[in-house]
Write a protein that holds these residues in place. Structure first.
Motif, PDB file in Angstrom:
ATOM      1  N   VAL A 131      59.666 -88.667  46.174  1.00  0.00           N
ATOM      2  CA  VAL A 131      59.886 -89.850  45.347  1.00  0.00           C
ATOM      3  C   VAL A 131      58.534 -90.498  45.117  1.00  0.00           C
ATOM      4  O   VAL A 131      57.807 -90.770  46.066  1.00  0.00           O
ATOM      5  CB  VAL A 131      60.821 -90.851  46.048  1.00  0.00           C
ATOM      6  N   GLY A 132      58.187 -90.718  43.852  1.00  0.00           N
ATOM      7  CA  GLY A 132      56.930 -91.374  43.522  1.00  0.00           C
ATOM      8  C   GLY A 132      57.176 -92.806  43.091  1.00  0.00           C
ATOM      9  O   GLY A 132      57.963 -93.049  42.174  1.00  0.00           O
ATOM     10  N   SER A 139      51.972 -97.657  35.735  1.00  0.00           N
ATOM     11  CA  SER A 139      53.137 -96.854  36.134  1.00  0.00           C
ATOM     12  C   SER A 139      54.406 -97.670  36.024  1.00  0.00           C
ATOM     13  O   SER A 139      54.414 -98.873  36.289  1.00  0.00           O
ATOM     14  CB  SER A 139      52.976 -96.379  37.578  1.00  0.00           C
ATOM     15  N   ARG A 140      55.460 -96.974  35.633  1.00  0.00           N
ATOM     16  CA  ARG A 140      56.752 -97.651  35.536  1.00  0.00           C
ATOM     17  C   ARG A 140      57.796 -96.706  36.119  1.00  0.00           C
ATOM     18  O   ARG A 140      57.697 -95.489  35.984  1.00  0.00           O
ATOM     19  CB  ARG A 140      57.123 -97.953  34.084  1.00  0.00           C
ATOM     20  N   GLY A 141      58.765 -97.253  36.689  1.00  0.00           N
ATOM     21  CA  GLY A 141      59.887 -96.452  37.157  1.00  0.00           C
ATOM     22  C   GLY A 141      59.507 -95.561  38.326  1.00  0.00           C
ATOM     23  O   GLY A 141      58.353 -95.412  38.713  1.00  0.00           O
ATOM     24  N   VAL A 142      60.546 -94.991  38.873  1.00  0.00           N
ATOM     25  CA  VAL A 142      60.395 -94.099  40.029  1.00  0.00           C
ATOM     26  C   VAL A 142      60.462 -92.659  39.536  1.00  0.00           C
ATOM     27  O   VAL A 142      61.318 -92.314  38.708  1.00  0.00           O
ATOM     28  CB  VAL A 142      61.524 -94.389  41.046  1.00  0.00           C
ATOM     29  N   ASP A 143      59.570 -91.843  40.022  1.00  0.00           N
ATOM     30  CA  ASP A 143      59.583 -90.422  39.673  1.00  0.00           C
ATOM     31  C   ASP A 143      60.183 -89.630  40.830  1.00  0.00           C
ATOM     32  O   ASP A 143      59.882 -89.881  41.991  1.00  0.00           O
ATOM     33  CB  ASP A 143      58.155 -89.918  39.405  1.00  0.00           C
ATOM     34  N   LEU A 144      61.015 -88.695  40.479  1.00  0.00           N
ATOM     35  CA  LEU A 144      61.642 -87.858  41.508  1.00  0.00           C
ATOM     36  C   LEU A 144      61.277 -86.408  41.232  1.00  0.00           C
ATOM     37  O   LEU A 144      61.180 -85.993  40.084  1.00  0.00           O
ATOM     38  CB  LEU A 144      63.171 -88.008  41.447  1.00  0.00           C
ATOM     39  N   ARG A 145      61.114 -85.674  42.307  1.00  0.00           N
ATOM     40  CA  ARG A 145      60.908 -84.226  42.140  1.00  0.00           C
ATOM     41  C   ARG A 145      61.666 -83.505  43.245  1.00  0.00           C
ATOM     42  O   ARG A 145      61.583 -83.847  44.418  1.00  0.00           O
ATOM     43  CB  ARG A 145      59.434 -83.844  42.215  1.00  0.00           C
ATOM     44  N   LEU A 166      62.042 -79.523  39.557  1.00  0.00           N
ATOM     45  CA  LEU A 166      62.753 -80.369  38.611  1.00  0.00           C
ATOM     46  C   LEU A 166      62.203 -81.783  38.790  1.00  0.00           C
ATOM     47  O   LEU A 166      62.413 -82.410  39.819  1.00  0.00           O
ATOM     48  CB  LEU A 166      64.252 -80.350  38.885  1.00  0.00           C
ATOM     49  N   ASN A 167      61.445 -82.224  37.779  1.00  0.00           N
ATOM     50  CA  ASN A 167      60.864 -83.566  37.823  1.00  0.00           C
ATOM     51  C   ASN A 167      61.728 -84.496  36.979  1.00  0.00           C
ATOM     52  O   ASN A 167      62.094 -84.150  35.848  1.00  0.00           O
ATOM     53  CB  ASN A 167      59.444 -83.541  37.240  1.00  0.00           C
ATOM     54  N   VAL A 168      62.020 -85.650  37.523  1.00  0.00           N
ATOM     55  CA  VAL A 168      62.831 -86.630  36.795  1.00  0.00           C
ATOM     56  C   VAL A 168      62.069 -87.953  36.769  1.00  0.00           C
ATOM     57  O   VAL A 168      61.698 -88.472  37.813  1.00  0.00           O
ATOM     58  CB  VAL A 168      64.203 -86.830  37.470  1.00  0.00           C
ATOM     59  N   LYS A 169      61.850 -88.434  35.567  1.00  0.00           N
ATOM     60  CA  LYS A 169      61.188 -89.735  35.416  1.00  0.00           C
ATOM     61  C   LYS A 169      62.234 -90.755  34.984  1.00  0.00           C
ATOM     62  O   LYS A 169      62.952 -90.532  34.007  1.00  0.00           O
ATOM     63  CB  LYS A 169      60.082 -89.625  34.369  1.00  0.00           C
TER      64      LYS A 169
END
Lengths: 263, 480
Positions: A131-132, A139-145, A166-169
């Motif tokens: 989790v980024g 930067s905005r929002g949380v990034d998930l991979r 699988l990267n999810v922004k």
């Protein structure tokens, strides 16, 4: 800005000085970023800790040269699992933005779990989730991979490592993808057998979708080396390339060096 | 232009690396006979024998497919062996030697063991690696086939290494060292379900399997290397125990020379070196640890013999290796005590002779002349060569040595004048193997009832008084 940089570098320096660098990870245990982008399916040992530093010289096409850094802390909190906490500051030219000011980067927290060792003809499988958090500039929002990993020996000492990403922004602009799949095929082989046992060669090829909805795929390449330099520390060096195939993204070459130690 | 050239070069190199790895056919010895219910005998060139049955109640962890790496116990002493660098490097080379041989045994290269493999190992012994390598990366095929065995070995090797680190550490007093060694043993036993037992196993039974002695007969030179390692790995304990770093360095100057020039290349040993022979003081103070390491070394021998037996199929090898592991597991001997015979076929016979704690029953033929017929009968069907009393070292005074004692490899400067007062021969050391002495020992203060042809260099301090046996650690819970 300056105070962020000062804080970062003094943290780096004090960590290096405070922790005995006489112990570290093995050269053959591959973590993403050290120096290439793929992981192998091996976790660190239960109750082991490691700190990994990296620095890179970035050469985005048609942009100024930039520098990137990454610092990660790993902790084996359970059998076959470890926690990863990292941050990736940067300064100067980057492929994905016009900004050149210092950016402290996003803080990331991840968990790695290995399901099985390699046995007979069955690969070792692992799963990693990161989790980024938007701590970086703009930067905005949380990034998930989520990354699925399979490592398999081919021949006697060659090893292939398949990473499916699988990267999810969670917060993107209209022209950006929110879901970015990727694939990397990594390769590793110890060098010097049967006379030396302290060095591993790595290579990778991969592809990921462009973040820009109008962009094509980004091809990933890379070669690298990991060298044990003390009882528990490893130095790594690598050359990575992102090759943009369509409009909207830029190619980039990165020369990376890193240092890891476990304790 | 330069940018694109570098990118192209990177792409080309990584592509080549990946493509070159794919066509290489697996070197795994594909001899699996999955699905066969294997007969107990085979009809290969070697004489067919009946294999012992595999227990049906083996614990589930013996088939685990997990990596399960556990970090070693933390301590200021870790890696202190590098204070004594020649010893540290020699121990690094030992790890490589074992791994190279095992890998060749399981990849169909056993025919090269006494030639090419021996030369490769010998090179590493003479040019040891700076750092302890990960044996799993040197023997990946072996690890894939026998991953649980690798877990058993690795965890015991970590324990082995840390006890040595404690002894070489300059940051601890002798009392702190003794206490920490006991804590290390508890850590070793409690953290995994596959700890090796600290009981003095019946070596006659373990080395009396249908496949026993196959490796040493087929590959005497490489077996000689392995037993040379065990000579060092056992003997270094008394060499280090209770000494200052300067004394240890001086001692290793002699021991290391003996190791490199003689012990590695001996092919005349009748049995592997035992801890109570080569480190009697340490074995007396820490009998469970000495037994654990003896049992570890015996497990190595059993695995060697299984892998070297061409009359055993691959499936049977896997089963017999599981059985061999189980035979030496602490869990398999839960509730038993040293010095007792629990009946059966000889496995659970943990008797030892008075005055020699830490050493169980030995195979027939490894004893003194005239000491073989006593009540401690063995179950080994394998006869061992009679002892050789030649080649005493110059300067050795054997005036009071035990009759029939084998003084091979006796130590330069060894003084036996006060050896073994009050030695009890009634049941002592049946089938004892005495050809594993350590150089330079001064026995003026030797312990009574002690086997004295395994002295350690630089040993002038009064012997430690016998201490109460450390309490048995609680058996570990099975790990997930």
């Amino acid at each position: 800005m300056k105070s962020n940089r000062t804080l970062l570098f003094s943290t780096f320096a004090s960590t290096v000085l405070a922790v005995n660098p006489a112990m570290a990870v093995d050269h053959n245990n591959l973590d993403a970023g050290r120096p290439l982008s793929f992981d192998d399916a091996e976790s660190i040992a239960y109750r082991e800790q490691a700190i990994e530093f990296g620095a890179g010289l970035n050469l985005p096409s048609n942009r100024s040269v930039g520098g990137s850094f990454d610092i990660e802390y790993l902790y084996g909190f359970a059998l076959n699992s470890h926690l990863v906490i990292g941050i990736d500051p940067s300064v100067g030219g980057k492929a994905d933005t016009d900004e050149t000011d210092f950016d402290v980067g996003n803080l990331s927290v991840g968990v790695f779990h290995n399901f099985n060792r390699e046995y007979d003809n069955v690969p070792a499988f692992a799963l990693r989730g990161d989790v980024g958090f938007p701590t970086g500039r703009d930067s905005r929002g949380v990034d998930l991979r989520v990354r699925g990993i399979a490592s398999k020996t081919v021949g006697q000492y060659n090893r292939l490592h398949l990473n499916l990403d699988l990267n999810v922004k969670t917060d993107v602009d209209a022209e950006e993808r929110s879901v970015i799949p990727g694939l990397i095929l990594g390769y590793s082989r110890p060098l010097g057998y049967p006379k030396r046992f302290d060095r591993t060669f790595l290579a990778q090829m991969g592809v990921r979708a462009s973040q820009d909805t109008k962009g094509g795929a980004i091809l990933l390449t890379g070669v690298g080396l990991r060298q044990q330099v003390s009882l528990r520390s490893v130095v790594d060096i690598g050359l990575e390339g992102d090759i943009a195939t369509g409009a909207g993204e830029r190619s980039e070459l990165r020369l990376k060096v890193g240092y890891s130690f476990g304790f | 232009m330069l940018y694109r050239s570098i990118q192209n070069m990177t792409l080309l190199t990584s592509t080549l690396a990946l493509l070159l790895s794919i066509p290489l056919s697996p070197v795994i010895a594909q001899q699996h006979h999955d699905g066969h219910s294997n007969p107990q005998t085979d009809t290969s060139a070697s004489e067919a024998k009946t294999l012992p049955p595999v227990p049906t109640d083996l614990p589930s962890w013996i088939n685990n497919k997990s990596r399960n790496h556990i970090y070693r116990k933390r301590g200021v002493y870790n890696d202190a062996v590098y204070n004594l660098k020649p010893l540290a490097l020699d121990l690094n080379a030992v790890a490589v030697g074992h791994a190279l041989a095992y890998e060749d045994l399981v990849t169909g290269n056993e025919k090269d063991l006494e030639t090419k493999t021996f030369e490769r190992i010998n090179y590493v012994l003479k040019n040891p690696p700076r750092f302890m390598p990960d044996e799993a990366t040197i023997s990946p095929t072996f690890g894939r086939k026998y991953g649980v065995l690798e877990q058993v070995f690795d965890w015991a090797h970590v324990f082995h290494a840390q006890t040595v680190d404690v002894l070489v550490s300059t940051k601890m007093t002798d009392a702190e060292k003794e206490a920490e060694i006991e804590r290390l043993y508890e850590f070793y036993v409690k953290n995994v379900p596959y700890a090796i037992t600290g009981l003095p196993m019946n070596m006659g039974y373990l080395d009396g399997q249908p496949y026993s002695t196959a490796f040493r007969k087929e590959y005497p030179k490489v077996n000689g290397l392995f037993w040379g390692y065990h000579w060092l790995q056992g003997g270094m304990y008394d060499m280090l125990y209770g000494k200052t770093l300067e004394e240890q360095k001086a001692a290793y100057a002699t021991v290391g020379k003996q190791y490199h020039e003689v012990e590695l290349y001996r092919t005349d040993r009748s049995f592997m070196p035992m801890f109570a022979e080569v480190s009697p003081r340490f074995a007396q103070r820490f009998p469970q640890i000495a037994n654990t390491f003896d049992n570890l070394h015996m497990l190595h021998d059993m695995i060697n013999d299984i892998l070297a037996s061409d009359w055993i199929s691959e499936q049977q090898k896997e089963e017999q290796i599981q059985r061999a592991i189980w035979l030496v597991m602490a869990k398999n001997h839960e509730g038993m005590e040293a010095g007792q015979n629990y009946g059966g076929e000889g496995l659970h016979d943990h008797r030892f002779m008075a005055g020699m704690p830490g050493m169980g029953l030995m195979p027939e033929g490894t004893g003194h002349q005239g000491h073989d017929s006593n009540s401690n009968s063995q179950t080994s069907p394998t006869s061992q060569p009679t002892m050789n009393h030649d080649n005493s070292m110059p300067g050795m005074n054997n005036n009071n040595s035990m009759p029939g004692m084998n003084n091979n490899n006796s130590m330069p400067g060894m003084n036996h004048n006060n050896s073994m007062p009050n030695m009890n021969h009634n049941n002592s050391m049946p089938n004892m193997n005495h050809n594993n002495s350590m150089p330079g020992m001064n026995n003026n203060n030797s312990m009574p009832n002690m086997n004295h042809n395994n002295s350690m260099p630089g040993m002038t301090n009064p012997m430690p008084q016998p201490t109460p046996k450390p309490s048995e650690p609680t058996m570990p819970n099975p790990q997930r």
